[in-house]
Design a protein around this motif. Structure first.
Motif, PDB file in Angstrom:
ATOM      1  N   TYR A  11      37.734  56.773  59.944  1.00 18.47           N
ATOM      2  CA  TYR A  11      37.231  58.086  60.301  1.00 18.47           C
ATOM      3  C   TYR A  11      38.263  59.180  60.038  1.00 18.47           C
ATOM      4  O   TYR A  11      38.012  60.334  60.275  1.00 18.47           O
ATOM      5  CB  TYR A  11      36.832  58.125  61.776  1.00 18.47           C
ATOM      6  CG  TYR A  11      35.610  57.300  62.097  1.00 18.47           C
ATOM      7  CD1 TYR A  11      34.630  57.077  61.138  1.00 18.47           C
ATOM      8  CD2 TYR A  11      35.448  56.737  63.354  1.00 18.47           C
ATOM      9  CE1 TYR A  11      33.511  56.322  61.430  1.00 18.47           C
ATOM     10  CE2 TYR A  11      34.324  55.976  63.659  1.00 18.47           C
ATOM     11  CZ  TYR A  11      33.370  55.773  62.691  1.00 18.47           C
ATOM     12  OH  TYR A  11      32.269  55.021  62.981  1.00 18.47           O
ATOM     13  N   ILE A 128      35.924  64.520  62.576  1.00 17.31           N
ATOM     14  CA  ILE A 128      35.400  63.206  62.210  1.00 17.31           C
ATOM     15  C   ILE A 128      35.940  62.094  63.111  1.00 17.31           C
ATOM     16  O   ILE A 128      35.417  60.979  63.122  1.00 17.31           O
ATOM     17  CB  ILE A 128      35.715  62.925  60.720  1.00 17.31           C
ATOM     18  CG1 ILE A 128      34.640  62.032  60.112  1.00 17.31           C
ATOM     19  CG2 ILE A 128      37.100  62.343  60.533  1.00 17.31           C
ATOM     20  CD1 ILE A 128      34.692  61.971  58.605  1.00 17.31           C
ATOM     21  N   ARG A 137      28.299  62.164  62.085  1.00 16.25           N
ATOM     22  CA  ARG A 137      29.511  61.725  61.402  1.00 16.25           C
ATOM     23  C   ARG A 137      29.329  61.616  59.891  1.00 16.25           C
ATOM     24  O   ARG A 137      30.228  61.926  59.117  1.00 16.25           O
ATOM     25  CB  ARG A 137      30.001  60.387  61.970  1.00 16.25           C
ATOM     26  CG  ARG A 137      31.463  60.127  61.619  1.00 16.25           C
ATOM     27  CD  ARG A 137      32.000  58.855  62.255  1.00 16.25           C
ATOM     28  NE  ARG A 137      31.744  58.770  63.679  1.00 16.25           N
ATOM     29  CZ  ARG A 137      32.450  59.428  64.599  1.00 16.25           C
ATOM     30  NH1 ARG A 137      33.427  60.229  64.226  1.00 16.25           N
ATOM     31  NH2 ARG A 137      32.167  59.281  65.880  1.00 16.25           N
ATOM     32  N   ARG A 141      31.588  63.455  57.226  1.00 20.25           N
ATOM     33  CA  ARG A 141      32.300  62.730  56.177  1.00 20.25           C
ATOM     34  C   ARG A 141      31.992  63.308  54.803  1.00 20.25           C
ATOM     35  O   ARG A 141      32.888  63.457  53.965  1.00 20.25           O
ATOM     36  CB  ARG A 141      31.933  61.237  56.231  1.00 20.25           C
ATOM     37  CG  ARG A 141      32.755  60.389  55.254  1.00 20.25           C
ATOM     38  CD  ARG A 141      32.407  58.917  55.335  1.00 20.25           C
ATOM     39  NE  ARG A 141      32.844  58.338  56.599  1.00 20.25           N
ATOM     40  CZ  ARG A 141      32.037  57.969  57.577  1.00 20.25           C
ATOM     41  NH1 ARG A 141      30.730  58.118  57.456  1.00 20.25           N
ATOM     42  NH2 ARG A 141      32.508  57.443  58.688  1.00 20.25           N
TER      43      ARG A 141
END
Length: 290
Positions: A11, A128, A137, A141
């Motif tokens: 992440y 994130i 998310r 991303r």
């Protein structure tokens, strides 16, 4: 680190430490490309594209250790989010503007564009990792990947970017992230539904007396906190994106787990060794008690 922040490296593909200025790898771009006007932050005027008189031939500052004493406080506050080394070493392949004067103007024009992209990378890299934002998310991303792609463009393409439009798209995601995180933090800590100052973007808190205030979960996006008294205030989970912290007194304040705080904002405030910051930020050397 709070339970609201995801630890998985998947992440956080970008090290946020790399999103801070590395002057040793830069061609003094902030000292040349950017303008400044004589004020409490700068002792003189300088036009964009003109080197500061203190810039040496090795691109180091000739008065770095006494900037504040010589009326150049603004220089000690500034942070380029790593844009300087990116433009110097990647975008222009390590050839400086003195070696290649024909590229100087383009390099100076690219630098502020890269600065904006790297600022977005700073925010997205934080967003994130926030567990409450799991529902968006994938969107975060994609935005991170797209911003990274834009930052890797050639100089001519960078100058053609509509950065304002890209910022607007990213900001919408960051706002959604903020709402998700603050709502979840409020729920986890059993805060009253209305807790936190709902001020909205650009709230005027210049000189406000907020010593010891409970500002958890507050919406302080773009707030004017210039010279405000925030000593020992609790700002955990407050959204501070774009807030103006110039001369804000945050001695003893708790800014752990705040959202979207930058090193530049921290540098512009007045803190001490008792100010609590998130691990990605550092206590400035000019703070009292340091």
């Amino acid at each position: 680190m709070s339970e609201n922040r995801e630890q998985s490296a998947s992440y956080a593909p970008i090290n946020r430490r790399d999103m801070q200025g590395d002057c040793e790898s830069c061609f003094g771009l902030c000292c040349v490309a950017l303008p400044f006007a004589k004020s409490t932050d700068f002792a003189m005027d300088k036009e964009a594209g003109n080197p500061c008189t203190n810039l040496q031939t090795d691109f180091r500052c000739g008065t770095h250790t006494s900037l504040r004493q010589k009326g150049l406080r603004g220089c000690t506050v500034y942070d380029c989010f790593g844009a300087g080394q990116k433009v110097s070493q990647a975008t222009f392949g390590g050839r400086d503007w003195r070696q290649a004067p024909e590229s100087a103007r383009q390099m100076f024009e690219v630098f502020p564009v890269m600065w904006q992209l790297h600022e977005l990378l700073w925010y997205l890299t934080e967003a994130i990792t926030l567990q409450p934002a799991d529902s968006i998310r994938d969107e975060l991303r994609r935005a991170l990947e797209e911003t990274t792609r834009l930052a890797d463009l050639d100089p001519a393409s960078l100058l053609q970017l509509n950065v304002a439009a890209h910022r607007a798209e990213v900001n919408a995601l960051l706002l959604r992230t903020s709402e998700l995180v603050r709502d979840e933090a409020r729920r986890q800590h059993q805060g009253p539904k209305g807790r936190g100052m709902k001020l909205g973007r650009g709230a005027d808190l210049i000189g406000a007396k907020l010593k010891g205030a409970d500002l958890r979960y507050a919406n302080l996006r773009g707030a004017y906190l210039i010279a405000s008294d925030l000593r020992e205030a609790d700002l955990r989970y407050a959204d501070l994106i774009g807030a103006d912290f110039r001369d804000a007194d945050i001695r003893g304040a708790d800014l752990t787990d705040v959202l979207f705080l930058t090193q530049m904002q921290v540098n512009s405030a007045k803190g001490d060794a008792y100010t609590k910051l998130s691990p990605s930020l550092t206590l400035p050397p000019h703070w009292s008690g340091r």
